[in-house]
Design an enzyme around this catalytic site. Structure first.
Site, PDB file in Angstrom:
ATOM      1  N   CYS A 124       9.634 -22.292  29.587  1.00 46.33           N
ATOM      2  CA  CYS A 124      10.712 -23.222  29.232  1.00 46.33           C
ATOM      3  C   CYS A 124      11.295 -23.834  30.487  1.00 46.33           C
ATOM      4  O   CYS A 124      11.903 -23.136  31.285  1.00 46.33           O
ATOM      5  CB  CYS A 124      11.831 -22.485  28.507  1.00 46.33           C
ATOM      6  SG  CYS A 124      11.313 -21.760  26.963  1.00 46.33           S
ATOM      7  N   CYS A 183       9.675 -13.432  23.789  1.00 46.67           N
ATOM      8  CA  CYS A 183       9.830 -14.830  24.147  1.00 46.67           C
ATOM      9  C   CYS A 183      10.692 -15.492  23.075  1.00 46.67           C
ATOM     10  O   CYS A 183      10.358 -15.466  21.898  1.00 46.67           O
ATOM     11  CB  CYS A 183       8.457 -15.485  24.240  1.00 46.67           C
ATOM     12  SG  CYS A 183       8.568 -17.246  24.490  1.00 46.67           S
ATOM     13  N   CYS A 223       1.305 -37.059  23.021  1.00 44.79           N
ATOM     14  CA  CYS A 223       2.044 -35.925  23.568  1.00 44.79           C
ATOM     15  C   CYS A 223       2.328 -36.127  25.053  1.00 44.79           C
ATOM     16  O   CYS A 223       2.782 -35.206  25.725  1.00 44.79           O
ATOM     17  CB  CYS A 223       1.287 -34.619  23.318  1.00 44.79           C
ATOM     18  SG  CYS A 223      -0.406 -34.665  23.876  1.00 44.79           S
TER      19      CYS A 223
END
Ligand code: SAH
Length: 463
Positions: free
Chosen positions: A85, A170, A419
């Site tokens: 992240c 996670c 993407c």
């Protein structure tokens, strides 16, 4: 601009102006571009240069001198060292704004798009009722390595490295996926099964791959081995069988010195060869090798928007290029009572899934071909042509040959699902120069807490 030659370990103060493609802050020291992980736009920061290249450098964030109003405390204890992240230190509203700006900037700077001529729909975030930008992922590939004492540990690689940051939980994964990882690790430790070590290329278990179908709860687990056999496999199976939904177990042999996770050999050891999931009212079978979107809630929104942009009459022929297991294709096929869809995909297992999925859903107006979109499209032109083309390429975007084939064929509409905003913008520029106009754009946040963003665009043929 000065002539100062920045060197490793020098410290300086800079203002962060923008976010880069992986969520890193970007600022300038006397005109020299610096990338700083963990720094946010608007912040004044003290940084230490870690790597100085000719035109740009990478710096470590030493101190935030004036924090952004959007800075928040990351929920995950390893959000700094872990390379997963990259935006946990930014509020969710701030993340959405940053992602939307990234798409806008790419389209204007790289794509040469005049945004005043485009219908811009606000970014779709995980902000709906009952939605949370956490625990959303349906797939994980955890590396397994040895710690200092030779014991197996699971986690994620630090950014840009193969140094493992141990973490068994996670926060963006579905909790059941974390439970699987815990069980596997417990088994490895108890059973004395070795973890892989990259330096020596020894040790057995390289990766734990887990996929969980959001709608049905079905769970697939695959261990990637640097060897052919998992000692005590039946004990692991017994432990995993206690987890509700577990229905498919694979072993993959990967003995290569490579960053590719899955080996060429992927063998079903127990249960079903695939798991089944649902998006809207379409059911999908998914094999371990097939691509499947990782955020099921946002996927529904993304596909609904792609269908909305295609605005089908019902009798068109549509190509769905880079179709994976036929997810978008089958959605389109249902909206084409008198039309048809041709899907093209390069991974044979995904094409097999796509064909089976059409049958499973009683859809007879969708066919699938295996091959590179750029090659298959040139053959397709001669056979069927298309009124609408949907493309959903990987990050590198569409092949130039494919763009050329599409333009020559001249579909009324192109729906581009992307993407990576930079390659999207590059391809939009080419399409605009070759007779298409960008009409509508919407970004969708498929990866909360991470830096990436998904975009759907509608391009129409100029008349
Ligand atoms: N539309 C699908 C898949 C999108 S991901 C979905 O939403 O689920 C991109 C897909 O393109 C992957 O399945 C990948 O295997 C495939 N792919 C990559 N390169 C390709 C190429 N040159 N030609 C056709 N398919 C390709």
């Amino acid at each position: 601009m000065t002539d100062h030659q920045w060197k490793k370990n020098e410290e300086t103060e800079i203002l962060i102006e923008d976010l880069g493609k992986d969520g890193e802050g970007i600022g300038h020291a006397d005109g020299y571009t610096l990338f700083v992980r963990g720094a946010l736009p608007g912040e004044r920061v003290r940084v230490r240069i870690m790597k100085a290249k000719k035109n740009m450098g990478f710096a470590r964030l030493m101190e935030v001198l004036a924090p952004s109003e959007d800075r928040t405390r990351p929920a995950c204890p390893v959000s700094g060292p872990c390379g997963g992240c990259t935006l946990q230190h930014l509020s969710y509203a701030g993340q959405l704004l940053a992602k939307e700006n990234k798409v806008k900037n790419c389209l204007t700077r790289i794509g040469g798009v005049d945004l005043s001529q485009v219908e811009w729909l606000p970014i779709q975030g995980m902000t709906g009722e009952m939605e949370e930008p956490w625990s959303y992922r349906n797939k994980a590939q955890f590396p397994v390595r040895q710690d200092d004492k030779g014991q197996p540990v699971v986690g994620f690689f630090a950014s840009g490295s193969h140094r493992l940051v141990p973490t068994e939980e996670c926060l963006i994964q579905h909790p059941v996926i974390n439970q699987v990882v815990e069980r596997v690790l417990e088994f490895l430790t108890r059973q004395g099964v070795t973890a892989y070590e990259e330096g020596t290329h020894r040790g057995l278990v390289r990766h734990i791959f887990v996929r969980r179908a959001y709608f049905t709860g079905q769970l697939m687990v695959c261990l990637v081995l640097n060897g052919n056999k998992l000692p005590g496999e039946e004990k692991l199976l017994a432990s995993l069988q206690e987890i509700p939904g577990f229905c498919s177990f694979y072993l993959s042999v990967n003995r290569e010195k490579t960053n590719v996770i899955m080996g060429k050999k992927v063998e079903l050891r127990w249960g079903n060869p695939f798991i089944e999931d649902k998006i809207g009212d379409v059911t999908y079978q998914i094999s371990p090798q097939s691509f499947y979107q990782v955020n099921p809630i946002q996927t529904q929104k993304l596909y609904a928007r792609a269908l909305d942009f295609a605005d089908l009459r019902g009798d068109e022929t549509v190509w769905d290029l880079y179709c994976g297991i036929g997810t978008i294709s089958l959605f389109l096929a249902k909206a084409l009572p008198e039309g048809r869809v041709v899907g093209v995909e390069i991974v044979p297992e995904a094409v097999e899934n796509a064909k089976a999925n059409a049958v499973l859903n009683g859809i007879s107006n969708a066919t699938f071909r295996c091959g590179a979109a750029e090659d298959v499209a040139s053959d397709l032109v001669k056979e069927v042509g298309a009124d609408v083309v949907v493309v959903d390429p990987p990050r590198k975007g569409c092949d130039a040959k494919l763009l050329d084939t599409m333009v020559k064929m001249g579909p009324e509409k192109i729906v581009y699902v992307s993407c990576d905003p930079a390659t999207l913008a590059r391809d939009v520029k080419i399409l605009q120069e070759m007779g298409y106009r960008l009409k509508k754009v919407q970004a969708t946040d498929m990866f909360p807490q991470g830096g990436h963003v998904e975009t759907v665009c509608l391009l129409t043929r100029k008349v």
